[in-house]
Design an enzyme around this catalytic site. Structure first.
Site, PDB file in Angstrom:
ATOM      1  N   HIS A 268       0.855  -1.202   0.000  1.00 44.58           N
ATOM      2  CA  HIS A 268       0.000   0.000   0.000  1.00 44.58           C
ATOM      3  C   HIS A 268       0.887   1.248   0.000  1.00 44.58           C
ATOM      4  O   HIS A 268       1.559   1.533  -0.972  1.00 44.58           O
ATOM      5  CB  HIS A 268      -0.936  -0.070   1.202  1.00 44.58           C
ATOM      6  CG  HIS A 268      -2.040   0.942   1.198  1.00 44.58           C
ATOM      7  ND1 HIS A 268      -2.360   1.723   0.109  1.00 44.58           N
ATOM      8  CD2 HIS A 268      -2.913   1.307   2.180  1.00 44.58           C
ATOM      9  CE1 HIS A 268      -3.376   2.502   0.410  1.00 44.58           C
ATOM     10  NE2 HIS A 268      -3.727   2.283   1.662  1.00 44.58           N
ATOM     11  N   HIS A 309      -0.480  -0.649 -12.053  1.00 46.95           N
ATOM     12  CA  HIS A 309      -1.287  -0.334 -10.875  1.00 46.95           C
ATOM     13  C   HIS A 309      -2.465  -1.295 -10.810  1.00 46.95           C
ATOM     14  O   HIS A 309      -3.055  -1.648 -11.846  1.00 46.95           O
ATOM     15  CB  HIS A 309      -1.791   1.115 -10.930  1.00 46.95           C
ATOM     16  CG  HIS A 309      -2.300   1.623  -9.629  1.00 46.95           C
ATOM     17  ND1 HIS A 309      -3.566   1.350  -9.160  1.00 46.95           N
ATOM     18  CD2 HIS A 309      -1.721   2.407  -8.679  1.00 46.95           C
ATOM     19  CE1 HIS A 309      -3.743   1.940  -7.992  1.00 46.95           C
ATOM     20  NE2 HIS A 309      -2.642   2.579  -7.675  1.00 46.95           N
ATOM     21  N   ASP A 366       3.822   5.965  -7.430  1.00 46.81           N
ATOM     22  CA  ASP A 366       4.804   5.583  -6.417  1.00 46.81           C
ATOM     23  C   ASP A 366       6.224   5.712  -6.961  1.00 46.81           C
ATOM     24  O   ASP A 366       7.147   6.070  -6.217  1.00 46.81           O
ATOM     25  CB  ASP A 366       4.557   4.136  -5.962  1.00 46.81           C
ATOM     26  CG  ASP A 366       3.208   3.971  -5.288  1.00 46.81           C
ATOM     27  OD1 ASP A 366       2.882   4.810  -4.430  1.00 46.81           O
ATOM     28  OD2 ASP A 366       2.473   3.024  -5.625  1.00 46.81           O
TER      29      ASP A 366
END
Length: 430
Positions: A268, A309, A366
């Site tokens: 996460h 993703h 990210d």
């Protein structure tokens, strides 16, 4: 919203049936309302990870993963990233509408004048080992806030809920900066309320008593943009955790602390930290080609972190926004870091390689956020803390929405029991 459509479910094994209404939202697919399924048929549903189950109705955020769409209260993330700032976006998430000048001024004033943390928290920090992970300190510190504000914890009082939201958004950067400074042995800095939200945080992070901080404006702009992009993301693991804990009637500080611990997981919020760790393992731009070959080998367990993703099957709209800012930060700050050279060569390879392009394995948010944090001098173990600062506004917006929704129930997932059948305690065992 219309609930007029019906799905008829017939269970031939026990001759029972159920009429399940289809629930429609503003956007997105219809959902089958299974609330009466067990009563009607004696059956539950099985959905590991809740990937096909809507646990709530929410008006805060909408995601269309196939089309690469992210909306906060109906506003496209691209427009908010271009025209808004993090505090205005936080107001939007909390209140449902963008503020006018007077409303924003009042909100900013409230946030600015709740930035201090209680002096007793300094002693609380001393209970941690010097090399404790900042997320451990952050989660414990946020949970402890309920001990300081126990007179304002009536979750059924709208005024108390609003005050808790302001306190959390205001104090999270102060606590986060203190986590970092404690870990490196620096004296904690008080917030400078003459600065704006992100600049104030950067000063609390990096300013030392011996000299003033010379802050490049692009640093604050980049961090503010990252905070907007990370402010909310619908019913993800940490937000669902906040709602589940909140459904018990737990106070907002305990609920947000639970969200922080959920965010800590490498699958996460810890994903951008994992990206930097992998870049360290690759080590040199010369090793990028080998890493790409390994990622393409289906017999090799190696996977590149920061690409593709789970939700966005085409592209991550946040990554498209932050990529430009990432390159701007690297150019304007003139950072000379071999690790960033590895990342840029990896990005170039992934964007051109047919294997990644055909599978839509583009660099995600990210990947770029980790590079920006690295360029700003933020240590890797603080990456998830940065995420938590931003996500606080989304978490508390969901917590408030939950308490404003009539008929909300305590969360109680079901299970399929696969243990031993009923058995007797063996005679003569003792």
């Amino acid at each position: 919203m219309s609930d007029a459509k019906i799905v008829n479910l017939v269970d031939e094994s026990n001759k029972r049936s159920s009429q399940l209404p289809l629930v429609s939202g503003t956007l997105g697919p219809d959902c089958i309302d299974i609330a009466t399924l067990y009563k009607d048929t004696g059956h539950f549903t099985y959905d590991p990870g809740y990937g096909s189950t809507a646990s709530t109705k929410s008006a805060i955020t909408y995601i269309d993963g196939d089309a690469g769409i992210l909306l906060y209260r109906g506003y496209p993330i691209e427009q908010l990233a271009e025209k808004s700032n993090f505090l205005e976006t936080s107001y939007l998430l909390l209140n449902g509408e963008l503020p006018n000048k007077q409303q924003f001024s009042s909100f900013e004033h409230d946030i600015t004048h709740h930035t201090m943390m209680h002096e007793s928290l300094k002693d609380f920090f001393k209970g941690f080992h010097h090399d404790a992970h900042p997320m451990a300190i952050l989660a414990a510190s946020v949970a402890s806030l309920s001990a300081f504000y126990h007179d304002d914890l009536n979750v059924d009082d709208p005024a108390d809920r609003k005050l808790a939201a302001v306190r959390l958004i205001a104090k999270m950067p102060t606590i986060a900066a203190a986590c970092f400074r404690y870990s490196v042995g620096w004296p904690l800095r008080y917030p400078r309320n003459n600065l704006e939200y992100v600049e104030r945080f950067l000063h609390m992070m990096f300013e030392v008593p011996s000299e003033p901080l010379e802050l490049n404006p692009v640093a604050a702009k980049a961090l503010d943009l990252l905070f907007i992009l990370h402010a909310d993301h619908e019913q993800n693991a940490s937000t669902s955790t906040v709602r589940l804990v909140g459904s018990t009637g737990a106070n907002p500080y305990a609920s947000i602390a639970a969200g922080i611990t959920a965010l800590w997981g490498p699958a996460h919020g810890g994903a951008n930290e994992a990206v930097l760790k992998q870049l360290n393992e690759i080590g040199s731009p010369d090793n990028v080609e080998t890493a790409v070959k390994r990622a393409k080998d289906k017999n090799d367990s190696f996977r590149l972190m920061g690409f593709g993703h789970r939700v966005y099957k085409n592209f991550d709209p946040r990554a498209k926004i932050i990529r430009e800012m990432c390159h701007k930060v690297l150019n304007e700050l003139g950072v000379n870091d071999p690790l960033l050279d590895v990342a840029l060569k990896l990005e170039e390879a992934a964007l051109k390689d047919d294997y990644f392009v055909e599978r839509k394995l583009y660099p995600n948010v990210d990947f770029y956020s980790g590079l920006i944090y690295k360029a700003l001098g933020i240590p890797t173990e603080m990456f998830t803390v940065m995420f938590a600062i931003a996500r606080t506004s989304g978490w508390i917006a969901h917590w408030i929405e939950q308490h404003e929704t009539p008929g909300s129930r305590i969360g109680r997932p079901r299970q399929i029991y696969i243990g031993a059948d009923t058995r007797d305690y063996p005679s003569g065992k003792r």
